[in-house]
Design an enzyme around this catalytic site. Sequence first.
Site, PDB file in Angstrom:
ATOM      1  CB  THR A  16      -0.902   0.003   1.256  1.00  0.00           C
ATOM      2  OG1 THR A  16      -1.642  -1.207   1.276  1.00  0.00           O
ATOM      3  CG2 THR A  16      -1.858   1.181   1.258  1.00  0.00           C
ATOM      4  CB  VAL A  17       3.157   2.726   2.529  1.00  0.00           C
ATOM      5  CG1 VAL A  17       3.889   4.045   2.674  1.00  0.00           C
ATOM      6  CG2 VAL A  17       2.054   2.622   3.583  1.00  0.00           C
ATOM      7  CB  VAL A 134       3.351   9.224  14.521  1.00  0.00           C
ATOM      8  CG1 VAL A 134       2.255   9.722  15.455  1.00  0.00           C
ATOM      9  CG2 VAL A 134       4.336   8.341  15.285  1.00  0.00           C
ATOM     10  N   GLY A 189      -7.573  -0.040   2.855  1.00  0.00           N
ATOM     11  CA  GLY A 189      -6.112  -0.035   3.088  1.00  0.00           C
ATOM     12  C   GLY A 189      -5.707   0.698   4.356  1.00  0.00           C
ATOM     13  CE  LYS A 207      -0.119   4.829  13.686  1.00  0.00           C
ATOM     14  NZ  LYS A 207      -1.447   4.667  13.094  1.00  0.00           N
TER      15      LYS A 207
HETATM   16  P1  NAP Z   1       1.783  -3.953   2.887  1.00  0.00           P
HETATM   17  O1  NAP Z   1       0.744  -3.422   1.978  1.00  0.00           O
HETATM   18  O2  NAP Z   1       1.541  -5.237   3.578  1.00  0.00           O
HETATM   19  O3  NAP Z   1       3.144  -4.041   2.051  1.00  0.00           O
HETATM   20  C1  NAP Z   1       4.305  -4.621   2.547  1.00  0.00           C
HETATM   21  C2  NAP Z   1       5.333  -4.725   1.422  1.00  0.00           C
HETATM   22  O4  NAP Z   1       6.550  -5.174   1.971  1.00  0.00           O
HETATM   23  C3  NAP Z   1       4.955  -5.718   0.321  1.00  0.00           C
HETATM   24  O5  NAP Z   1       5.330  -5.197  -0.925  1.00  0.00           O
HETATM   25  C4  NAP Z   1       5.792  -6.964   0.657  1.00  0.00           C
HETATM   26  O6  NAP Z   1       6.186  -7.693  -0.474  1.00  0.00           O
HETATM   27  C5  NAP Z   1       6.997  -6.329   1.281  1.00  0.00           C
HETATM   28  N1  NAP Z   1       7.619  -7.217   2.279  1.00  0.00           N
HETATM   29  C6  NAP Z   1       7.110  -7.617   3.458  1.00  0.00           C
HETATM   30  N2  NAP Z   1       7.971  -8.408   4.119  1.00  0.00           N
HETATM   31  C7  NAP Z   1       9.049  -8.514   3.319  1.00  0.00           C
HETATM   32  C8  NAP Z   1      10.283  -9.216   3.423  1.00  0.00           C
HETATM   33  N3  NAP Z   1      10.567  -9.966   4.470  1.00  0.00           N
HETATM   34  N4  NAP Z   1      11.158  -9.093   2.411  1.00  0.00           N
HETATM   35  C9  NAP Z   1      10.885  -8.340   1.328  1.00  0.00           C
HETATM   36  N5  NAP Z   1       9.732  -7.651   1.171  1.00  0.00           N
HETATM   37  C10 NAP Z   1       8.833  -7.749   2.157  1.00  0.00           C
HETATM   38  O7  NAP Z   1       2.115  -2.881   4.042  1.00  0.00           O
HETATM   39  P2  NAP Z   1       1.789  -1.324   4.061  1.00  0.00           P
HETATM   40  O8  NAP Z   1       0.377  -1.103   4.483  1.00  0.00           O
HETATM   41  O9  NAP Z   1       2.262  -0.703   2.791  1.00  0.00           O
HETATM   42  O10 NAP Z   1       2.687  -0.844   5.303  1.00  0.00           O
HETATM   43  C11 NAP Z   1       4.063  -0.661   5.171  1.00  0.00           C
HETATM   44  C12 NAP Z   1       4.587   0.073   6.404  1.00  0.00           C
HETATM   45  O11 NAP Z   1       3.973   1.349   6.501  1.00  0.00           O
HETATM   46  C13 NAP Z   1       4.299  -0.625   7.730  1.00  0.00           C
HETATM   47  O12 NAP Z   1       5.353  -0.382   8.617  1.00  0.00           O
HETATM   48  C14 NAP Z   1       3.028   0.085   8.208  1.00  0.00           C
HETATM   49  O13 NAP Z   1       2.861   0.015   9.609  1.00  0.00           O
HETATM   50  C15 NAP Z   1       3.338   1.495   7.767  1.00  0.00           C
HETATM   51  N6  NAP Z   1       2.173   2.370   7.583  1.00  0.00           N
HETATM   52  C16 NAP Z   1       1.132   1.938   6.847  1.00  0.00           C
HETATM   53  C17 NAP Z   1       0.059   2.820   6.661  1.00  0.00           C
HETATM   54  C18 NAP Z   1      -1.128   2.418   5.835  1.00  0.00           C
HETATM   55  O14 NAP Z   1      -2.065   3.201   5.759  1.00  0.00           O
HETATM   56  N7  NAP Z   1      -1.130   1.258   5.217  1.00  0.00           N
HETATM   57  C19 NAP Z   1       0.083   4.094   7.233  1.00  0.00           C
HETATM   58  C20 NAP Z   1       1.194   4.481   7.987  1.00  0.00           C
HETATM   59  C21 NAP Z   1       2.248   3.622   8.163  1.00  0.00           C
HETATM   60  P3  NAP Z   1       5.130  -8.439  -1.450  1.00  0.00           P
HETATM   61  O15 NAP Z   1       4.461  -7.323  -2.192  1.00  0.00           O
HETATM   62  O16 NAP Z   1       5.953  -9.282  -2.303  1.00  0.00           O
HETATM   63  O17 NAP Z   1       4.185  -9.175  -0.536  1.00  0.00           O
HETATM   64  N1  HSE Z   2      -3.538   0.799  10.548  1.00  0.00           N
HETATM   65  C1  HSE Z   2      -3.182   2.151  10.740  1.00  0.00           C
HETATM   66  C2  HSE Z   2      -4.435   2.972  10.977  1.00  0.00           C
HETATM   67  C3  HSE Z   2      -2.438   2.645   9.526  1.00  0.00           C
HETATM   68  O1  HSE Z   2      -5.541   2.451  10.830  1.00  0.00           O
HETATM   69  O2  HSE Z   2      -4.309   4.129  11.362  1.00  0.00           O
HETATM   70  C4  HSE Z   2      -1.675   3.894   9.796  1.00  0.00           C
HETATM   71  O3  HSE Z   2      -0.601   3.665  10.654  1.00  0.00           O
END
Ligand code: NAP
Ligand code: HSE
Length: 428
Positions: A16-17, A134, A189, A207
């Site tokens: 997603t990010v 955060v 997401g 956070k």
């Molecule tokens: P996500 O959609 O699950 O994506 C994770 C990505 O990392 C995928 O591309 C995955 O590869 C890759 N990955 C995971 N483990 C791996 C490993 N061991 N080796 C290589 N690649 C690996 O997660 P996300 O929602 O984007 O979140 C990413 C980070 O941002 C997290 O720390 C989350 O807490 C933070 N965050 C997310 C949001 C949000 O709104 N989603 C907001 C703020 C912060 P594949 O594609 O091959 O599976």
């Molecule tokens: N799962 C988190 C939320 C994503 O719902 O706020 C942002 O860190």
Amino acid sequence: MDKRKVIKAALLGLGTVGGGVYKLAARLKDEMVYKTGAELEISKILVRSLGKKREGVDPALLTDSWREILEDPEISLVIELMGGIEPARTYVTEALKAGKNVVTANKDLLAEHGGELLNLAQEHGCDLMFEAAVAGAIPIIRALKQGLSGGLITEVAGIVNGTTNYILTKMSEIGMDYEDALAIAMEKGYAEADPTADVEGHDAGRKIAIMASIAFNSRVTFSQVYTEGITKITAKDIRYAKDFGYVIKLLGIAKKDEDGIVVKVHPMLLPEDHPLASVRNSFNAVFLHGEACDDAMFMGRGAGEMPTASAVMGDVIDVMGNVVHGCCGRMGCTCYKNLPVKGEESTYSKFFLRIQVKDRPGALANISGVLGNNNVSIAQVYQKKSENGIAELMIITDRVLERNFNDSLAIISGMSAMKEISSVIRVY
Ligand code: NAP
Ligand code: HSE
């Protein structure tokens, strides 16, 4: 602009990010040159499964080998967007040791290992930035580290989880079921891969630990945060809270006084006229109070692809500027104090208590007697007309020592007139 500097970066993660960052970096290509004097080139992208279809991404950039990135001397910036502690901790550690700057959105990692990683970054003259960890697009880390560093902050209270705010808003405003609202938050997401972290308050706990560390210049780790989620909140609680003039929100709260720091996450009845009460859906907001800066509130999108990418790219642009001006590692760990973190039992709160009692003479008097004997003062009380011999009782207390409230609750739950303790929720 002919001899412009090119800064090569690797993305770890394209979910997603990561996907959002990849798209936004393309849109900001020229802007970045004007803002920093350098061009960004994403030269490698680490993913788990190389076989996954990824629209709009050059497959030649993809790799499943961390070593390929670590050992590439041209890569000076690692953007970690995989999530979780391991292998992210190892990769970030190795990147910093190799002199590479790091931008991450990983609150799990920062809330447990922030101290060690920031020290490592400083030791190696590197930047470690984590604005997106955060409250998504809200620049709260920068605000606390820079603009408000002279504010003498005493309180940070935030709606910092988009998923739970979305669920509580939908349950409250349109009577949506908890499960349906959670499913939509996952589809959009906002939620973590395993939404337990969202609904049990762990995500917000991470956070608030990060914010408290910066606001009070003293390290707080996630394991020191008292957390309670929203899974026990019912439609009835939300309705009754409304009748009393409150909305229910999941809040992360950090306060500092002369004895130390209190850091907690739990649902709260928030007065309808509090600025945080109007923060709806997946929006996040952080409310601050400081002896010098007084009250301040920051609000914005706390989750989702592009809002989070926006915060990541803000950090990337900052790092690029530092690379160009040769001043990386300027902002290291700001935790130069060692304040104690107090257990929740020794803190003060107001409580909303909803209980079912057998409708017989003296029941209410006995309950208020127990509360009084334990120094728990009642602020408001309301009893519904009894049905089938059971009366529903709602009590709001004044600010009381949590230990005293818990002691009275233990006695009340053992009383012969007691049918059920339905809800215990703190009140702001
Ligand atoms: P996500 O959609 O699950 O994506 C994770 C990505 O990392 C995928 O591309 C995955 O590869 C890759 N990955 C995971 N483990 C791996 C490993 N061991 N080796 C290589 N690649 C690996 O997660 P996300 O929602 O984007 O979140 C990413 C980070 O941002 C997290 O720390 C989350 O807490 C933070 N965050 C997310 C949001 C949000 O709104 N989603 C907001 C703020 C912060 P594949 O594609 O091959 O599976
Ligand atoms: N799962 C988190 C939320 C994503 O719902 O706020 C942002 O860190």
